[in-house]
Enzyme design. Structure first.
Site, PDB file in Angstrom:
ATOM      1  N   LYS A 195      -0.660  -0.101 -20.852  1.00 19.16           N
ATOM      2  CA  LYS A 195      -0.928   1.150 -20.401  1.00 19.16           C
ATOM      3  C   LYS A 195       0.343   1.808 -19.672  1.00 19.16           C
ATOM      4  O   LYS A 195       0.241   1.414 -18.452  1.00 19.16           O
ATOM      5  CB  LYS A 195      -2.222   1.584 -19.738  1.00 19.16           C
ATOM      6  CG  LYS A 195      -2.489   3.097 -19.826  1.00 19.16           C
ATOM      7  CD  LYS A 195      -3.169   3.545 -19.033  1.00 19.16           C
ATOM      8  CE  LYS A 195      -2.820   3.693 -17.549  1.00 19.16           C
ATOM      9  NZ  LYS A 195      -1.811   4.799 -17.342  1.00 19.16           N
ATOM     10  N   GLU A 270      -0.127  -6.251  -8.008  1.00 14.35           N
ATOM     11  CA  GLU A 270       1.138  -6.102  -7.351  1.00 14.35           C
ATOM     12  C   GLU A 270       0.935  -4.534  -6.854  1.00 14.35           C
ATOM     13  O   GLU A 270       0.929  -3.453  -7.595  1.00 14.35           O
ATOM     14  CB  GLU A 270       2.260  -6.097  -8.137  1.00 14.35           C
ATOM     15  CG  GLU A 270       3.536  -6.556  -7.321  1.00 14.35           C
ATOM     16  CD  GLU A 270       4.175  -5.197  -7.152  1.00 14.35           C
ATOM     17  OE1 GLU A 270       4.191  -4.699  -6.091  1.00 14.35           O
ATOM     18  OE2 GLU A 270       5.091  -5.260  -7.881  1.00 14.35           O
ATOM     19  N   CYS A 304       7.567  -0.429  -3.757  1.00 15.57           N
ATOM     20  CA  CYS A 304       6.423  -0.846  -3.257  1.00 15.57           C
ATOM     21  C   CYS A 304       6.899  -1.809  -1.991  1.00 15.57           C
ATOM     22  O   CYS A 304       6.082  -1.968  -0.782  1.00 15.57           O
ATOM     23  CB  CYS A 304       5.691  -1.864  -3.948  1.00 15.57           C
ATOM     24  SG  CYS A 304       6.961  -2.830  -5.199  1.00 15.57           S
ATOM     25  N   GLU A 401       1.427   3.786   3.685  1.00 16.69           N
ATOM     26  CA  GLU A 401       2.538   3.744   2.610  1.00 16.69           C
ATOM     27  C   GLU A 401       2.746   5.472   2.035  1.00 16.69           C
ATOM     28  O   GLU A 401       1.808   5.966   1.588  1.00 16.69           O
ATOM     29  CB  GLU A 401       2.077   3.139   1.290  1.00 16.69           C
ATOM     30  CG  GLU A 401       3.380   3.168   0.250  1.00 16.69           C
ATOM     31  CD  GLU A 401       2.940   1.878  -0.827  1.00 16.69           C
ATOM     32  OE1 GLU A 401       1.930   2.244  -1.407  1.00 16.69           O
ATOM     33  OE2 GLU A 401       3.702   0.983  -1.073  1.00 16.69           O
TER      34      GLU A 401
END
Ligand code: NAI
Ligand code: MG
Length: 497
Positions: A195, A270, A304, A401
């Site tokens: 996906k 992750e 990331c 973040e």
């Protein structure tokens, strides 16, 4: 803003214009609901393409196809050398269509075309080639038993594919993330339902066409674009999926774990990061300053592992902040297709609002932007590369973040305390160290709670090098031989002789 954009490849123009479908069991099909959704061009905010919107029923069909391909289809009988050959052929095909993929990536995600040409697409090709080699090298061990003394046994392990795998990927490196997931899964002999992110489905769909051309049998890779809360959630919860691999936010990572609990499917994650990048005053500043700037500004900070918390030894603070701010102010922000653009727009309006929200919160709490600090222009989702100073450890901009081109620069005076400061985060994905003292570098590297530590470099990726997170940055590793653990089960066989 920059001038004339490149001329689009004809194949890209026609690909984007046609209604995109789902790839299920080797056929391109509409969604069961008949619904479609729009993928936007983040440089303009306009609709780029219309894509069939996968949901639960489509995921059910795709899982059924993947199950059949895994259990009884030609894939289950294919020699490993043939598997490897197909993955290699896929890499060749992507390389042949490099420019097309680079343009699609730039259009859908916003990244500079010149970067997609030298980073996203070649790294994808290299990644598939690396895992093509692994297809023939996945093996078990013979195990000498420690007892019991009365019998003799031959014992060995087999490493078998884990089965049907659901893979949910993000939008920051759409094609490369598909490769990180598909390469090892296919090498291990799994079948897949992939996906893509709803913001950037196009390159994965083009990849689907090449998977067919490379000869992968029907149902081995099924591609179902759709939203996370619908298609993604259905895939993570599906009772006939053996394993789910996810890359994205830590928040959704936790939802994936809950969804996976129903049938205890294996999970690898992750997730996010807030990576410390530590500059000592003895570092070679000619390479450190551009290196630390690129650690945060590469891919507009939508990495990331972005080096978003910059800790600089006090004596070097002014020089490094000035150097990075100077570097930031020279970055040419503009549409990804313009040849002189260094930094494109953020991927979506949502990300634009999120990043601008962080900038406002930082300023409100007393941070100061040495450069940048606001949106750029009013059309498209552009943000100025930003260096924040006057921050404190507990500010949101230092703890959370941001996923945009925003770095917080913080001075430190006691090198013996920097490991504790650098580790003061819920995340543990990556870290950077800049120094000319190798003892200092390796001592700090051993103390950092992070899955990757770069010394005098940053963002160096290689398919042979494992990547993943400590703490809330994830479970398991991508790449290297470690990732094969995610896609295999170990069977112990013990025979009395
Ligand atoms: P997200 O985590 O919502 O999306 C990533 C993928 O997960 C997409 O394919 C999405 O459709 C899917 N997804 C979303 N909700 C789901 C659910 N309930 N079940 C299953 N799948 C689901 O990330 P989003 O909203 O795009 O970005 C938000 C923040 O996440 C960013 O600001 C950034 O901080 C972080 N992020 C981290 C990434 C990384 O590389 N680790 C990549 C993308 C985002
Ligand atoms: Mg898009």
């Amino acid at each position: 803003m920059a001038t004339a954009a490149v001329q689009l490849d004809d194949k890209v123009t026609s690909f984007v214009a046609k209604k995109q479908k789902l790839l299920i069991n080797g056929k391109w099909v509409d969604a069961a609901s008949g619904k479609t959704f729009a993928s936007y061009n983040p440089a303009t905010g306009e609709v780029l393409a219309n894509v069939a919107e996968g949901d639960k029923e489509d995921i059910n069909r795709a899982v059924k196809a993947a199950r059949a391909a895994f259990e009884t289809g030609p894939w289950s009988k294919i020699p490993t050398s043939e598997r490897g050959r197909m993955i290699w052929k896929l890499a060749d095909l992507i390389e042949k269509h490099l420019e097309e993929f680079a343009q699609l990536e730039s259009l859908d995600n916003g990244k500079p075309l010149k970067i997609a040409r030298v980073a996203d697409v070649p790294l994808t090709v290299n990644h598939f080639r690396y895992y093509a080699g692994w297809a023939t090298k996945i093996e078990g061990n013979t195990i000498p038993l420690t007892g019991p003394p009365q019998g003799k046994f031959l014992a060995y392990t087999l490493r078998e594919p884990v089965g049907v795998v659901g893979q949910i990927i993000p939008w920051n490196f759409p094609l490369l993330m598909a490769a990180w997931k598909l390469g090892p899964a296919l090498a291990a002999g799994c079948t897949v339902v992939l996906k893509p992110a709803e913001q950037t489905p196009l390159s994965a769909l083009r990849l689907g066409e090449l998977l067919q051309e490379a000869g992968f049998p029907d149902g081995v890779v099924n591609i179902v674009p759709g939203y996370g809360e619908t298609a993604g959630a259905a895939l993570a919860a599906h009772p006939d999926v053996d394993k789910v691999a996810f890359t994205g936010s830590t928040e959704v990572g936790k939802l994936i774990i809950q969804a996976a609990a129903g049938n205890l499917k294996k999970v690898s994650l992750e997730l996010g990061g807030k990576s410390p990048n530590v500059v000592f005053e003895d570092a070679d500043m000619d390479s450190t300053i551009p290196g630390a700037a690129s650690a945060i500004f590469f891919n507009h900070g939508q990495c990331c592992c972005a080096g978003s918390r910059l800790y600089i030894e006090k004596k070097a603070f002014d020089k490094v902040v000035e150097g990075i701010s100077d570097n930031a102010s020279k970055i040419r922000v503009g549409p990804g297709l313009n040849p002189d653009t260094d930094m494109g727009p953020l991927v979506s309006e949502e990300q634009l609002n999120r990043v601008c929200g962080y900038l406002e919160s930082g300023m409100k709490e007393g941070a100061k932007a040495v450069t940048g600090g606001t949106r750029e222009g009013t059309k498209g989702y552009f943000v100025k590369p930003t260096v924040l100073v006057n921050t404190t450890e507990r500010m949101k901009v230092v703890q959370e973040e941001i996923f945009g081109p925003v770095v917080t620069a913080i001075p430190f005076s006691d090198p013996s305390e920097i490991a504790a400061t650098a580790n003061d985060t819920i995340y543990g994905l990556a870290a950077g160290i800049w120094t000319s003292d190798i003892k200092k570098a390796h001592t700090l590297a051993s103390k950092l709670r992070a899955g990757t530590v770069w010394i005098n470099c940053y963002n160096v990726f290689d398919p042979a090098l494992p990547f993943g997170g400590y703490k809330q940055s994830g479970w398991g590793r991508e790449m290297g031989h470690e990732v094969l653990e995610n896609y295999t089960e170990v069977k112990s066989v013990c025979a009395a002789l």
